[in-house]
Design a protein around this motif. Structure first.
Motif, mmCIF file in Angstrom:
data_model
loop_
_atom_site.group_PDB
_atom_site.id
_atom_site.type_symbol
_atom_site.label_atom_id
_atom_site.label_comp_id
_atom_site.label_asym_id
_atom_site.label_seq_id
_atom_site.Cartn_x
_atom_site.Cartn_y
_atom_site.Cartn_z
ATOM 1 N N UNK A 139 -17.746 -43.693 12.003
ATOM 2 C CA UNK A 139 -17.298 -43.406 13.367
ATOM 3 C C UNK A 139 -16.718 -41.990 13.425
ATOM 4 N N UNK A 140 -15.977 -41.656 12.377
ATOM 5 C CA UNK A 140 -15.389 -40.322 12.285
ATOM 6 C C UNK A 140 -16.496 -39.263 12.203
ATOM 7 N N UNK A 177 -7.040 -30.149 19.348
ATOM 8 C CA UNK A 177 -7.359 -28.787 18.884
ATOM 9 C C UNK A 177 -8.742 -28.695 18.241
ATOM 10 N N UNK A 178 -9.268 -29.838 17.773
ATOM 11 C CA UNK A 178 -10.455 -29.838 16.909
ATOM 12 C C UNK A 178 -11.625 -29.011 17.468
ATOM 13 N N UNK A 179 -11.985 -29.261 18.735
ATOM 14 C CA UNK A 179 -13.145 -28.559 19.306
ATOM 15 C C UNK A 179 -12.921 -27.048 19.321
ATOM 16 N N UNK A 194 -18.297 -33.823 18.735
ATOM 17 C CA UNK A 194 -17.401 -32.720 19.099
ATOM 18 C C UNK A 194 -18.024 -31.354 18.831
ATOM 19 N N UNK A 195 -19.203 -31.361 18.208
ATOM 20 C CA UNK A 195 -19.917 -30.096 18.052
ATOM 21 C C UNK A 195 -20.155 -29.629 16.637
ATOM 22 N N UNK A 208 -20.435 -28.654 21.621
ATOM 23 C CA UNK A 208 -19.142 -28.047 21.331
ATOM 24 C C UNK A 208 -18.602 -27.247 22.516
ATOM 25 N N UNK A 218 -5.518 -21.320 20.701
ATOM 26 C CA UNK A 218 -5.676 -22.766 20.530
ATOM 27 C C UNK A 218 -4.417 -23.497 20.968
ATOM 28 N N UNK A 244 -6.404 -39.469 10.964
ATOM 29 C CA UNK A 244 -5.461 -38.759 10.086
ATOM 30 C C UNK A 244 -4.878 -37.516 10.757
ATOM 31 N N UNK A 245 -5.369 -37.199 11.963
ATOM 32 C CA UNK A 245 -4.860 -36.024 12.669
ATOM 33 C C UNK A 245 -3.782 -36.427 13.669
ATOM 34 N N UNK A 255 -9.452 -39.044 15.735
ATOM 35 C CA UNK A 255 -9.483 -38.928 14.269
ATOM 36 C C UNK A 255 -8.135 -39.422 13.730
ATOM 37 N N UNK A 287 -6.557 -30.857 5.986
ATOM 38 C CA UNK A 287 -5.908 -31.821 6.904
ATOM 39 C C UNK A 287 -6.324 -33.248 6.564
ATOM 40 N N UNK A 304 -3.643 -32.014 16.769
ATOM 41 C CA UNK A 304 -4.810 -31.641 15.947
ATOM 42 C C UNK A 304 -6.098 -32.250 16.488
ATOM 43 N N UNK A 321 -11.602 -27.654 25.999
ATOM 44 C CA UNK A 321 -12.533 -26.514 25.895
ATOM 45 C C UNK A 321 -13.119 -26.148 27.249
ATOM 46 N N UNK A 324 -3.884 -36.104 5.308
ATOM 47 C CA UNK A 324 -3.785 -37.255 6.224
ATOM 48 C C UNK A 324 -4.158 -38.557 5.552
ATOM 49 N N UNK A 354 -12.151 -43.007 19.828
ATOM 50 C CA UNK A 354 -12.653 -42.251 18.669
ATOM 51 C C UNK A 354 -11.766 -41.067 18.280
ATOM 52 N N UNK A 361 -17.981 -38.856 15.491
ATOM 53 C CA UNK A 361 -17.067 -38.108 16.367
ATOM 54 C C UNK A 361 -17.148 -36.610 16.062
ATOM 55 N N UNK A 417 -11.145 -25.372 17.143
ATOM 56 C CA UNK A 417 -11.309 -24.874 15.770
ATOM 57 C C UNK A 417 -12.776 -24.553 15.507
ATOM 58 N N UNK A 418 -13.638 -25.427 16.020
ATOM 59 C CA UNK A 418 -15.075 -25.200 15.828
ATOM 60 C C UNK A 418 -15.532 -23.948 16.560
ATOM 61 N N UNK A 472 -8.792 -34.028 24.756
ATOM 62 C CA UNK A 472 -9.710 -33.477 23.762
ATOM 63 C C UNK A 472 -11.036 -33.055 24.417
ATOM 64 N N UNK A 517 -13.358 -23.002 7.996
ATOM 65 C CA UNK A 517 -13.099 -24.187 8.827
ATOM 66 C C UNK A 517 -13.153 -25.456 7.971
#
Lengths: 237, 384
Positions: free
Chosen positions: B272-273, A110-112, B280-281, A87, A123, A102-103, A100, B10, A107, A163, B14, A98, B276, A114-115, A159, B3
């Protein structure tokens, strides 16, 4: 093990059980990468490039030897520790992006963050900066399905870079791109490498990518066949 | 956790149609569960209210040998109280036979103090009548015997010695009600008259207590409290509730199956999601949490959607009531012509908890598989 290196691999081997026997994907890998290197693992399919990237990215662990990333032994990290390492310190760029689905682009990038529990303002600024690096601020609200291949890969770069990681691992980043887009994203990554001193490690067998690399490690049947320093031009033709 | 909620929100928005189909089915189950339970609760409240108002009062002091479910016990169930109590209204029961239009009807003749006010029976009609032997009957009895106010009908009974006697009864009134226990197969006559007819002066089968009655043990008599008398109604309502719950639990099961199915498919189709997320962590446990929260949030969306269309719909039903067929009194408990469901806060919260907790559980179960996933294989989208 020299702590000056961001990545240090000693006698790394990776075996997979197959029936009663085992398949060796990597054998006797000894490599060191310094901060800011722009290097690539080159070789045919099945030579062990992706396996090695996965070990460095702490998605996998070696069967033998020691893989150390930023001073941390990958094999001894807990799930939580390796997730934190990915992360904060490692950015991934994949062959098929890869993203996402639906984002939106914003978004996804932004994902990393958010984590990392960063504030909304922080952000937003970081994401817009990252999208600016890759020239996609105008597509921030679009879904990945509306992007072209080149745009999708640029979002993946943003992406990975948002970070400001120490290391970016790019697995065949040009496999789905045409020549123009390949040069475009490589140039972007090269610029980021120079600007942010991020270590980039590619896995590729694309000649166009190789033109940009400063160091090329040839893998063959899971072994290092050649480790050469090349001086790539900043803008290959 | 914040989170997980943020990302689940989302992801669900989505996912579009897939989410809204699940939400729609679950919200329907949510509204049906509330409706059904509200309907039963409304019925329960109405049945208790009417039974107290028309039949039970605040309890009954009964002759020890009297069994309301055994008509044969009526013959010997009569006695006088050692001392009068102003808080008790006497009722004497005798078996009799009515001959309306040449037909024979076995009935229970009930004598009640014409001046009583403890129950809603319109006994004033008995005093107003100039007939020698006036009687009031309920709507159901009138329907079954084809009798109406002003009709005369022959009644036969036995006195205390078992001797048959007969007289003409005049129907002084027909009262509308929803309580079978005071209506079907019964006629109500003045207590004094019945005591004279049966040679049982000052005797009664039971007494209806008012709010101020204080019970003390009396030999040969048993006291049944209001709750004790309502026990049968409670039991019937409970049985009805359990029977009905099968229906709505099936509906809930279908809705939960849809969520479970979506989750199982998600774990396979979103590999796959998942890979991912991990790259991403996110830890695998965080991904399991995310998928579980997605399911739980589906149920919360369902509650919100259910509230959007359920509140006006159920509010309207609670206001206008639901018409109940007349013959529903055959069930043996008080049922009003219109039932008014009662949707209490407790019912809504309990249903919300049921739906959210069960949706969370069925979301968690398939998501556990993620904890065992190899992220490398997941990134490749390989089925594991």
């Amino acid at each position: 093990m020299n702590s000056d290196y961001v990545i240090s691999l000693r006698n790394v081997a990776k075996h997979y059980p197959i029936g009663d026997g085992r398949f060796t994907a990597l054998q006797d890998i000894n490599l060191d990468f310094s901060q800011g290197e722009f290097s690539g693992l080159v070789g045919p399919s099945g030579s062990g490039k992706t396996t090695l990237l996965n070990i460095i990215g702490s998605l996998d662990s070696p069967s033998e030897g020691t893989a150390s990333v930023l001073g941390k032994n990958i094999a001894t990290l807990s799930h939580k520790e390796s997730a934190q390492l990915r992360n904060r310190e490692i950015g991934f760029i994949f062959q098929v992006y890869n993203l996402l689905p639906v984002y939106t682009v914003f978004e996804n990038v932004e994902f990393a963050l958010l984590l990392q529990n960063r504030s909304e303002a922080e952000r937003k600024k970081a994401v817009m900066d990252a999208l600016e690096w890759v020239g996609l601020t105008h597509l921030a609200d679009k879904k990945p399905s509306k992007l072209s291949g080149g745009e999708g890969q640029r979002v993946a770069i943003a992406r990975a870079m948002v970070k400001r990681p120490s290391i970016v691992l790019a697995d065949e980043p040009s496999a789905n791109l045409d020549a123009r887009n390949t040069h475009g994203i490589l140039q972007t990554m090269k610029d980021l490498n120079r600007e942010l001193k991020t270590t980039f490690l590619f896995s590729t067998h694309d000649e166009k990518v190789m033109q940009y690399l400063e160091r090329i490690i040839h893998l063959d049947d899971g072994r290092i066949a050649q480790d050469e320093i090349v001086h790539a031009q900043s803008t290959p033709t | 956790m914040k989170l997980a909620f943020q990302l689940a929100y989302r992801n669900l928005l989505g996912a579009g149609l897939r989410t809204w189909l699940n939400v729609g089915v679950l919200s329907f189950a949510f509204v049906i569960i509330i409706f059904y339970n509200g309907w039963i609760d409304g019925w329960n409240q109405q049945a208790r209210r009417d039974s107290i108002a028309w039949q039970y009062g605040f309890g009954q002091l009964q002759v020890a040998t009297f069994d309301p479910f055994d008509p044969f016990s009526i013959t010997d169930a009569h006695a006088a109280l050692p001392a009068e109590d102003d808080h008790l209204t006497p009722v004497l029961l005798r078996l009799g036979t009515l001959y309306p239009q040449g037909r024979t009807m076995s009935i229970v003749v009930k004598g009640i103090d014409v001046n009583q006010t403890v129950v809603d029976l319109p006994t004033s009609a008995l005093t107003a009548s100039k007939s020698d032997l006036p009687a009031i009957i309920g709507e159901q009895m009138a329907l079954a015997s084809h009798l109406k106010t002003g009709d005369e009908v022959l009644l036969r009974w036995r006195d205390i010695h078992g001797t048959f006697d007969a007289a003409t009864v005049t129907i002084a009134g027909v009262f509308p009600n929803q309580v079978p226990g005071i209506d079907k197969g019964q006629i109500w006559v003045p207590l004094k008259k019945l005591q004279d007819m049966t040679l049982m002066p000052d005797e009664a089968t039971y007494f209806i207590a008012d709010a101020n009655f204080q019970h003390t043990e009396i030999a040969g008599w048993k006291y049944r409290s209001q709750e004790d008398l309502l026990y049968e109604i409670n039991n019937i309502i409970k049985m009805k509730k359990m029977g009905g719950s099968v229906m709505y639990l099936l509906l809930l099961a279908i809705a939960l199956l849809a969520i479970f199915d979506t989750q199982v498919l998600s774990v396979f189709r979103r590999q796959k999601e998942i890979g991912t997320y991990i790259s991403l962590g996110m830890t695998r446990q965080q991904v399991v949490g995310l998928f579980t929260v997605e399911g739980a949030m589906t149920s919360i969306f369902a509650a919100v959607l259910g509230a959007l269309y359920g509140t006006p719909l159920l509010g309207w039903i609670a206001h206008t009531g639901i018409a109940v067929p007349m013959n529903s009194q055959d069930l043996g408990i008080p049922i009003a012509d219109r039932m008014y469901p009662v949707f209490g806060l407790g019912l809504i919260l309990a249903t919300l908890m049921l739906v959210v907790i069960s949706a969370t559980i069925v979301s968690f179960l398939p998501s556990r598989k993620i904890a065992k996933m190899d992220p490398v294989q997941a990134l490749k989208g390989k089925i594991q």
